[in-house]
Scaffold this motif. Structure first.
Motif, PDB file in Angstrom:
ATOM      1  N   ALA A 417       0.818  -1.218   0.000  1.00 27.91           N
ATOM      2  CA  ALA A 417       0.000   0.000   0.000  1.00 27.91           C
ATOM      3  C   ALA A 417       0.848   1.263   0.000  1.00 27.91           C
ATOM      4  O   ALA A 417       0.535   2.240  -0.684  1.00 27.91           O
ATOM      5  CB  ALA A 417      -0.941  -0.007   1.204  1.00 27.91           C
ATOM      6  N   HIS A 418       1.939   1.247   0.728  1.00 22.60           N
ATOM      7  CA  HIS A 418       2.762   2.453   0.850  1.00 22.60           C
ATOM      8  C   HIS A 418       3.583   2.729  -0.405  1.00 22.60           C
ATOM      9  O   HIS A 418       4.150   3.822  -0.543  1.00 22.60           O
ATOM     10  CB  HIS A 418       3.673   2.349   2.070  1.00 22.60           C
ATOM     11  N   ASN A 419       3.645   1.770  -1.299  1.00 22.38           N
ATOM     12  CA  ASN A 419       4.370   1.983  -2.557  1.00 22.38           C
ATOM     13  C   ASN A 419       3.465   2.031  -3.776  1.00 22.38           C
ATOM     14  O   ASN A 419       3.926   2.355  -4.871  1.00 22.38           O
ATOM     15  CB  ASN A 419       5.422   0.873  -2.734  1.00 22.38           C
ATOM     16  N   ALA A 420       2.201   1.690  -3.590  1.00 22.81           N
ATOM     17  CA  ALA A 420       1.241   1.774  -4.693  1.00 22.81           C
ATOM     18  C   ALA A 420       0.852   3.230  -4.904  1.00 22.81           C
ATOM     19  O   ALA A 420       0.854   4.031  -3.967  1.00 22.81           O
ATOM     20  CB  ALA A 420       0.015   0.928  -4.393  1.00 22.81           C
ATOM     21  N   ARG A 421       0.499   3.551  -6.139  1.00 19.23           N
ATOM     22  CA  ARG A 421       0.134   4.928  -6.463  1.00 19.23           C
ATOM     23  C   ARG A 421      -1.220   4.957  -7.171  1.00 19.23           C
ATOM     24  O   ARG A 421      -1.411   4.372  -8.230  1.00 19.23           O
ATOM     25  CB  ARG A 421       1.211   5.578  -7.348  1.00 19.23           C
ATOM     26  N   LEU A 422      -2.171   5.643  -6.546  1.00 16.38           N
ATOM     27  CA  LEU A 422      -3.520   5.860  -7.022  1.00 16.38           C
ATOM     28  C   LEU A 422      -4.062   7.041  -6.238  1.00 16.38           C
ATOM     29  O   LEU A 422      -3.354   7.552  -5.360  1.00 16.38           O
ATOM     30  CB  LEU A 422      -4.376   4.602  -6.823  1.00 16.38           C
ATOM     31  N   PRO A 423      -5.266   7.553  -6.523  1.00 16.57           N
ATOM     32  CA  PRO A 423      -5.777   8.652  -5.693  1.00 16.57           C
ATOM     33  C   PRO A 423      -5.718   8.266  -4.223  1.00 16.57           C
ATOM     34  O   PRO A 423      -6.268   7.231  -3.822  1.00 16.57           O
ATOM     35  CB  PRO A 423      -7.226   8.813  -6.190  1.00 16.57           C
ATOM     36  N   SER A 424      -5.035   9.043  -3.421  1.00 16.45           N
ATOM     37  CA  SER A 424      -4.687   8.653  -2.055  1.00 16.45           C
ATOM     38  C   SER A 424      -5.934   8.416  -1.207  1.00 16.45           C
ATOM     39  O   SER A 424      -6.742   9.326  -1.001  1.00 16.45           O
ATOM     40  CB  SER A 424      -3.792   9.724  -1.429  1.00 16.45           C
ATOM     41  N   GLY A 434      -6.391 -13.063  11.464  1.00 17.69           N
ATOM     42  CA  GLY A 434      -7.127 -12.244  12.422  1.00 17.69           C
ATOM     43  C   GLY A 434      -6.622 -10.830  12.572  1.00 17.69           C
ATOM     44  O   GLY A 434      -7.149 -10.054  13.376  1.00 17.69           O
ATOM     45  N   ASN A 435      -5.570 -10.434  11.803  1.00 16.94           N
ATOM     46  CA  ASN A 435      -4.994  -9.094  11.916  1.00 16.94           C
ATOM     47  C   ASN A 435      -5.777  -8.079  11.099  1.00 16.94           C
ATOM     48  O   ASN A 435      -6.443  -8.420  10.115  1.00 16.94           O
ATOM     49  CB  ASN A 435      -3.544  -9.122  11.442  1.00 16.94           C
ATOM     50  N   LEU A 436      -5.634  -6.808  11.463  1.00 17.59           N
ATOM     51  CA  LEU A 436      -6.284  -5.723  10.723  1.00 17.59           C
ATOM     52  C   LEU A 436      -5.451  -4.458  10.846  1.00 17.59           C
ATOM     53  O   LEU A 436      -4.688  -4.289  11.805  1.00 17.59           O
ATOM     54  CB  LEU A 436      -7.697  -5.483  11.227  1.00 17.59           C
ATOM     55  N   ALA A 437      -5.584  -3.577   9.854  1.00 20.00           N
ATOM     56  CA  ALA A 437      -4.820  -2.325   9.864  1.00 20.00           C
ATOM     57  C   ALA A 437      -5.514  -1.285   9.018  1.00 20.00           C
ATOM     58  O   ALA A 437      -6.246  -1.595   8.074  1.00 20.00           O
ATOM     59  CB  ALA A 437      -3.395  -2.552   9.346  1.00 20.00           C
ATOM     60  N   TRP A 438      -5.258  -0.015   9.380  1.00 14.88           N
ATOM     61  CA  TRP A 438      -5.632   1.138   8.569  1.00 14.88           C
ATOM     62  C   TRP A 438      -4.365   1.893   8.219  1.00 14.88           C
ATOM     63  O   TRP A 438      -3.463   2.050   9.051  1.00 14.88           O
ATOM     64  CB  TRP A 438      -6.565   2.085   9.327  1.00 14.88           C
ATOM     65  N   THR A 439      -4.299   2.372   6.987  1.00 16.84           N
ATOM     66  CA  THR A 439      -3.250   3.301   6.588  1.00 16.84           C
ATOM     67  C   THR A 439      -3.739   4.064   5.355  1.00 16.84           C
ATOM     68  O   THR A 439      -4.895   3.950   4.958  1.00 16.84           O
ATOM     69  CB  THR A 439      -1.917   2.564   6.320  1.00 16.84           C
ATOM     70  N   ILE A 440      -2.847   4.865   4.791  1.00 17.85           N
ATOM     71  CA  ILE A 440      -3.136   5.564   3.540  1.00 17.85           C
ATOM     72  C   ILE A 440      -2.426   4.838   2.412  1.00 17.85           C
ATOM     73  O   ILE A 440      -1.255   4.482   2.530  1.00 17.85           O
ATOM     74  CB  ILE A 440      -2.656   7.039   3.591  1.00 17.85           C
ATOM     75  N   ILE A 441      -3.144   4.613   1.302  1.00 13.34           N
ATOM     76  CA  ILE A 441      -2.542   4.084   0.078  1.00 13.34           C
ATOM     77  C   ILE A 441      -2.483   5.224  -0.929  1.00 13.34           C
ATOM     78  O   ILE A 441      -3.438   5.967  -1.097  1.00 13.34           O
ATOM     79  CB  ILE A 441      -3.332   2.877  -0.465  1.00 13.34           C
ATOM     80  N   GLY A 442      -1.338   5.371  -1.586  1.00 16.15           N
ATOM     81  CA  GLY A 442      -1.135   6.509  -2.482  1.00 16.15           C
ATOM     82  C   GLY A 442      -0.153   7.497  -1.881  1.00 16.15           C
ATOM     83  O   GLY A 442       0.134   7.470  -0.673  1.00 16.15           O
ATOM     84  N   ALA A 443       0.359   8.388  -2.710  1.00 14.62           N
ATOM     85  CA  ALA A 443       1.388   9.334  -2.258  1.00 14.62           C
ATOM     86  C   ALA A 443       0.807  10.396  -1.327  1.00 14.62           C
ATOM     87  O   ALA A 443      -0.355  10.784  -1.450  1.00 14.62           O
ATOM     88  CB  ALA A 443       2.039   9.997  -3.465  1.00 14.62           C
ATOM     89  N   ILE A 444       1.645  10.881  -0.404  1.00 12.02           N
ATOM     90  CA  ILE A 444       1.280  11.978   0.495  1.00 12.02           C
ATOM     91  C   ILE A 444       2.358  13.050   0.395  1.00 12.02           C
ATOM     92  O   ILE A 444       3.515  12.806   0.752  1.00 12.02           O
ATOM     93  CB  ILE A 444       1.161  11.505   1.957  1.00 12.02           C
TER      94      ILE A 444
END
Length: 758
Positions: A417-424, A434-444
């Motif tokens: 996700a941190h290296n993929a590029r699409l509308p952030s 059973g794991n889960l996470a939130w982050t931002i995908i796309g450039a910041i």
């Protein structure tokens, strides 16, 4: 006439996609299987990912080529070549971004593995198009010929999502500047509130509205309204966005985490998404199955599974509403040049030619700077430049989410996700462990020296973008102690992480709060429980407004009015306020709240509206609920619009106008003013607005629907959940996937509108 009708029907039949048999594709050196289920969901099986891409392109073109064409043309500013002058202004607005040239540059810079997939897909698209017995029917209607697909068209399709999900104009920040320059500073700060008690971030506290400004801080300013009040059509559309939430394996009934995702977009026939499953690669342990199986939705025009599950990891998105653009006030000492931190630089002018069907081509001049194109010139001569993440061809788009297909854990997927590029976007990730996470995908962007909320000068270098956040700097929340995550276009982060993401106009937190509270209301979940949350149509945000309206109607003087008495009885009879088809109370309370907002903002911002008649309140702030409620509760005399003598008199006039706008002038008409009478699905084929007669044959049925914007069940006449997915990785047989508008783009296909009813 009969002969002509027979010919037209024959051409329509000839353009049906191939659903059975064997098709030999050029340069395809392995066997590929393509099957469909009862709603037309396609399963593609092959040895290699490039063969899957070729087959995906073939299927997309045969089922959806016209829709793909519209998306590339929208992003390139080339709709006029198909529709004529009626699309010219839209093309001009987009052309300043020169996205076709940028797409071409992105294609040239793709890594070899992504390029291989892309080129295979393009070849499949063109073969699929050419294998149709006749061109897609829309081209017969428009008297046009389809144009072959290119690699840059796939990038343009991705760019079309930038145009949907991020501001592509300077309007929002120029609205703030307009208001700031025309009202007292204290009033501007109040109306620009950053939050309310409805905030529901993943961490941090609600950002409460600023204090009501003191009368002494407003100088000679006063609030005035012209009478009679008028109910305006709301100028701002619903926010494009989504819901998504997840729980850990400790809270699921199977030990794997569970993900829900519904992406809220404009609805159409066929749906923007395409149901798909892809299977490829040989499993080393068992030659009887594939190493990779990915199920979800694809975007025709792009060789990717956009959202879905690979059996071990599942993912979904919501619009982050981070701030990924700046509006720059250009500083000029003389026409034709501008100031930068490195001295004075000449403005560059380039020209784009827009082909217009049935008319001469139009030549458009674009002024360019080192930061981006000039997006607006003010009446006072100031020029405003748009610096936008989408303009950076090194950061805007890649095919990086291909990597999600092969990830085995949430930790792996975070790196992708941190290296993929699409509308952030916000991305929620869950896995079978059973794991889960939130982050931002796309450039910041790494913005330095300013917050980007309003137009700013870059001339002296004190405000600038200094590259982009590294993977280590991205905001991330993995495996929170309570095992729950939620996003709904609201403010997700706080403090430093919020500063990094920025405030691009995030939504009121009411929807997210309702989801969050539902997640904490129980300690065990299955897929059906998630669907129940998604279909929650309780109007919790409006409940306090309902109580307020009941109090207003119960006043002694109001009680003399027979219609007011009837309305009070109706409001009290609906104990639970819901956006249901038969609810009168929901519609009346909602209408009253919006007119109250519009009237007050028109009075407070009269000078700004004079300068900008189409001013959208949401461009100033989407947190106006907190401002509005604070004022109505405290009733400050200095914010009461003239010519009203009291807040009670003003509110009665707002209610009177609200009822008039709904056509309610009697008890009988009151009973007819249901939410379902207004909230009626109008999901259309793209040609229907231009050729209404076709709508009878192409559009989905018009019917009353339940839901609204500030609740989990987001639903409007042509806006809502473009897909609704609930999945637990490794348990896909229990997954839920709803998709209004159907799968196929061909009206004679058995899969046209298939699955729409769900």
């Amino acid at each position: 006439v009969a002969l002509g009708a027979s010919w037209a029907y024959w051409q329509l039949r000839a353009s049906l996609p191939t659903l059975d048999g064997v098709v030999a594709l050029a340069e395809l050196d392995e066997e590929v299987s393509v099957t469909r289920d009862e709603v037309g969901m396609v399963t593609i099986s092959a040895n290699s990912r490039s063969a899957v891409a070729r087959a995906m392109g073939f299927v997309h073109a045969q089922e959806r080529f016209f829709q793909m064409d519209l998306m590339r043309r929208q992003a390139a500013g080339e709709l006029s070549a198909l529709f004529g002058g009626k699309a010219l202004e839209a093309d001009k607005r987009v052309r300043i971004h020169q996205l076709r040239a940028r797409a071409r540059a992105i294609v040239a810079g793709l890594p070899s593995d992504e390029s291989e997939i892309l080129l295979a897909y393009v070849a499949g698209v063109n073969e699929g198009l050419h294998r149709l017995g006749s061109r897609p029917f829309e081209y017969w209607v428009l008297r046009a010929e389809p144009v072959d697909w290119t690699a840059e068209d796939t990038i343009l399709t991705a760019y079309s999502m930038y145009l949907v999900l991020q501001p592509s104009t300077a309007e929002k920040k120029l609205t703030r500047l307009n208001v700031k320059e025309r009202v007292p500073e204290s009033l501007y700060a109040f109306l620009r509130g950053k939050g309310s008690e409805w905030d529901a971030p993943l961490w941090g506290e609600p950002l409460l509205p600023p204090a009501i400004p003191e009368a002494s801080s407003l100088g000679n300013w006063s609030a005035k309204l012209e009478l009679p009040l008028k109910m305006r059509e709301r100028p701002e559309p619903p926010l494009p966005g989504s819901n998504s939430w997840a729980v850990s394996g400790a809270l699921s009934d199977n030990g794997a985490a569970i993900l829900q995702n519904d992406m809220h977009l404009k609805l159409r026939v066929p749906n923007i998404w395409f149901r798909i499953q892809i299977r490829y690669g040989e499993d080393e342990q068992s030659r009887s199955r594939y190493a990779h199986q990915v199920t979800g939705v694809s975007l025709p025009g792009v060789p990717l599974v956009v959202a879905g599950s690979n059996g071990k990891v599942a993912w979904g998105y919501t619009n982050s509403y981070g701030d990924f653009s700046d509006v720059i006030v250009l500083e000029q000492e003389r026409p034709g040049s501008y100031l930068t931190a490195h001295g004075e630089v000449p403005l560059e002018t380039v020209y784009e030619t827009i082909d217009v069907k049935g008319a001469p081509a139009q030549r458009v001049a674009i002024e360019k700077t080192i930061w981006g194109p000039v997006a607006r010139s003010g009446a006072d001569g100031r020029k405003f430049v748009l610096k936008w993440l989408a303009h950076d061809v090194t950061q805007a788009i890649n095919l990086g989410i291909l990597g999600l297909e092969r990830t085995e854990t949430v930790a792996d997927a975070i790196g992708v996700a941190h290296n993929a590029r699409l509308p952030s976007q916000n991305i929620l990730l869950v896995d079978s462990g059973g794991n889960l996470a939130w982050t931002i995908i796309g450039a910041i962007p790494k913005r330095v020296g300013c917050d980007g909320d309003e137009p700013v000068s870059f001339a002296d270098g004190s405000c600038s973008w200094q590259g982009y956040l590294s993977a280590e700097e991205y905001p991330l929340l993995m495996n929170p102690p309570d095992g729950r995550l939620w996003t709904a276009n609201n403010r997700v982060a706080s403090g430093e992480m919020l500063r990094r993401i920025g405030n691009g106009g995030y939504d009121l937190g009411a929807r997210a709060k309702q989801i969050r509270d539902a997640l904490f209301a129980r300690d065990s979940f299955a897929e059906g429980d998630f669907l129940a949350i998604a279909l929650d149509d309780r109007g919790l945000l409006l409940e306090r407004w309902k109580a307020h309206l009941e109090q207003l109607l119960a006043d002694e003087s109001a009680a003399q009015d027979d219609l007011a008495k009837a309305l009070l009885v109706q409001l009290r009879s609906e104990k639970d306020l819901r956006a249901r088809r038969d609810s009168v109370a929901y519609r009346v309370v909602r209408t009253y709240r919006y007119l109250l907002r519009d009237a007050l903002f028109m009075a407070w911002l009269a000078a700004a509206y004079d300068a900008q008649p189409d001013l959208k309140i949401g461009s100033l702030s989407n947190q106006w609920e907190g401002v509005l409620w604070e004022v109505i509760q405290k009733k400050p005399a200095h914010l009461l619009p003239a010519p009203f003598a009291s807040w009670r008199e003003f509110e009665r006039e707002v209610l009177k106008t609200s009822l008039h706008s709904l056509g309610i002038d009697s008890r009988e008409r009151l009973a007819q003013a249901t939410w379902g009478a207004r909230n009626r699905a109008a999901i259309q084929h793209p040609l229907s607005p231009f050729i209404p007669l076709l709508g009878k044959f192409l559009d989905a049925p018009i019917e009353a629907i339940e839901g609204d914007v500030n609740m989990p069940r987001v639903a409007g006449p042509s806006f809502g959940a473009s897909e609704r997915m609930v999945v637990s990785p490794g348990h896909e047989e229990r997954a839920i996937l709803h998709m209004p508008g159907g799968q196929s783009g061909h009206p004679l296909s058995p899969y046209y509108l298939a699955g729409h009813e769900a």
